[in-house]
Scaffold this motif. Structure first.
Motif, short mmCIF file in Angstrom:
data_model
loop_
_atom_site.label_atom_id
_atom_site.label_comp_id
_atom_site.label_asym_id
_atom_site.label_seq_id
_atom_site.Cartn_x
_atom_site.Cartn_y
_atom_site.Cartn_z
N SER A 1 0.85 -1.19 0.00
CA SER A 1 0.00 0.00 0.00
C SER A 1 0.89 1.23 0.00
N ASP A 2 0.28 2.36 -0.27
CA ASP A 2 0.99 3.64 -0.29
C ASP A 2 0.58 4.40 0.96
N PRO A 3 1.40 4.42 2.00
CA PRO A 3 1.02 5.04 3.26
C PRO A 3 0.90 6.57 3.18
N ARG A 4 1.35 7.17 2.11
CA ARG A 4 1.30 8.62 1.98
C ARG A 4 -0.11 9.14 1.75
N GLU A 5 -1.04 8.30 1.36
CA GLU A 5 -2.39 8.76 1.00
C GLU A 5 -3.04 9.56 2.12
N VAL A 6 -2.97 9.07 3.32
CA VAL A 6 -3.60 9.77 4.45
C VAL A 6 -2.90 11.10 4.70
N VAL A 7 -1.57 11.10 4.66
CA VAL A 7 -0.81 12.32 4.90
C VAL A 7 -1.07 13.36 3.81
N ILE A 8 -1.09 12.92 2.56
CA ILE A 8 -1.29 13.83 1.43
C ILE A 8 -2.68 14.43 1.44
N SER A 9 -3.70 13.67 1.79
CA SER A 9 -5.07 14.17 1.72
C SER A 9 -5.40 15.16 2.82
N GLU A 10 -4.70 15.13 3.91
CA GLU A 10 -5.06 15.97 5.06
C GLU A 10 -5.11 17.47 4.74
#
Length: 195
Positions: A131-140
């Motif tokens: 998975s790409d863990p950046r998704e949550v960080v990027i969307s914030e």
């Protein structure tokens, strides 16, 4: 290989794309926010379909190019197709999560961008979950803008990184080692989306 996808909500257009060529499989999980259709007259389903077919074409024609390079080229091509008619620079315009699996000379290669998940069964151990863990960080940083445009956005999981060519180089990618292949050495496992 079997691929299935369904619309996220009954009565809505399916915004996903799945496809395969003999040595690769692609999943594009389109993302958008209701009420932003004025930014892109084509819509999320169009974007996902165009991105998926462009990526599959590149996977077939340039097997020696890296997956992130091919995805960046596909994103740029689709963006160019509607740059003159749509606001492609707005972070709320259609975007997509992407998962790619490619087999080349018995080596399996993968790429995951956004909130897509790829599960690979390995011959020598537990499945590999990518998975790409950046998704949550990027969307914030966009959360307030999403809620202002679509108040129900806080209850949706459809938001992923706006797919930009510069973002593809940071996707989760790699070579997982020995993968258990169920049918033939030339058919990668399929990936699936919940819409």
């Amino acid at each position: 290989m079997t691929m299935t996808t369904t619309a996220a909500r009954a009565g809505h257009t399916n915004e996903d794309f799945t496809g395969a060529v003999p040595t690769a499989a692609v999943l594009v999980d389109g993302a958008g926010v209701p009420g932003t259709e004025s930014m892109c007259r084509h819509g999320v389903a169009w974007y996902a379909g165009r991105l998926g077919t462009s990526l599959l074409s590149r996977l077939s024609l340039a097997p020696d190019h890296g997956l992130s390079t091919l995805l960046a080229e596909a994103v740029e091509r689709v963006t160019d197709e509607h740059r003159d008619t749509c606001d492609v620079a707005d972070p709320l315009s259609p975007s997509a999560a992407v998962a790619v699996l490619r087999l080349c000379d018995s080596v399996v290669e993968y790429l995951v961008l956004g909130d897509a998940v790829l599960v690979l069964e390995r011959a020598d151990g537990a499945p590999l979950v990518v998975s790409d863990p950046r998704e949550v960080v990027i969307s914030e940083p966009y959360r307030c803008a999403l809620e202002a445009v679509a108040p129900t956005a806080r209850n949706t999981t459809d938001f992923s990184e706006t797919c930009a060519p510069t973002g593809t180089s940071r996707a989760a990618s790699g070579w997982p080692g020995t993968i258990r292949e169920r049918r033939t050495r030339r058919s990668p496992e399929a990936v699936r989306s919940s819409g």
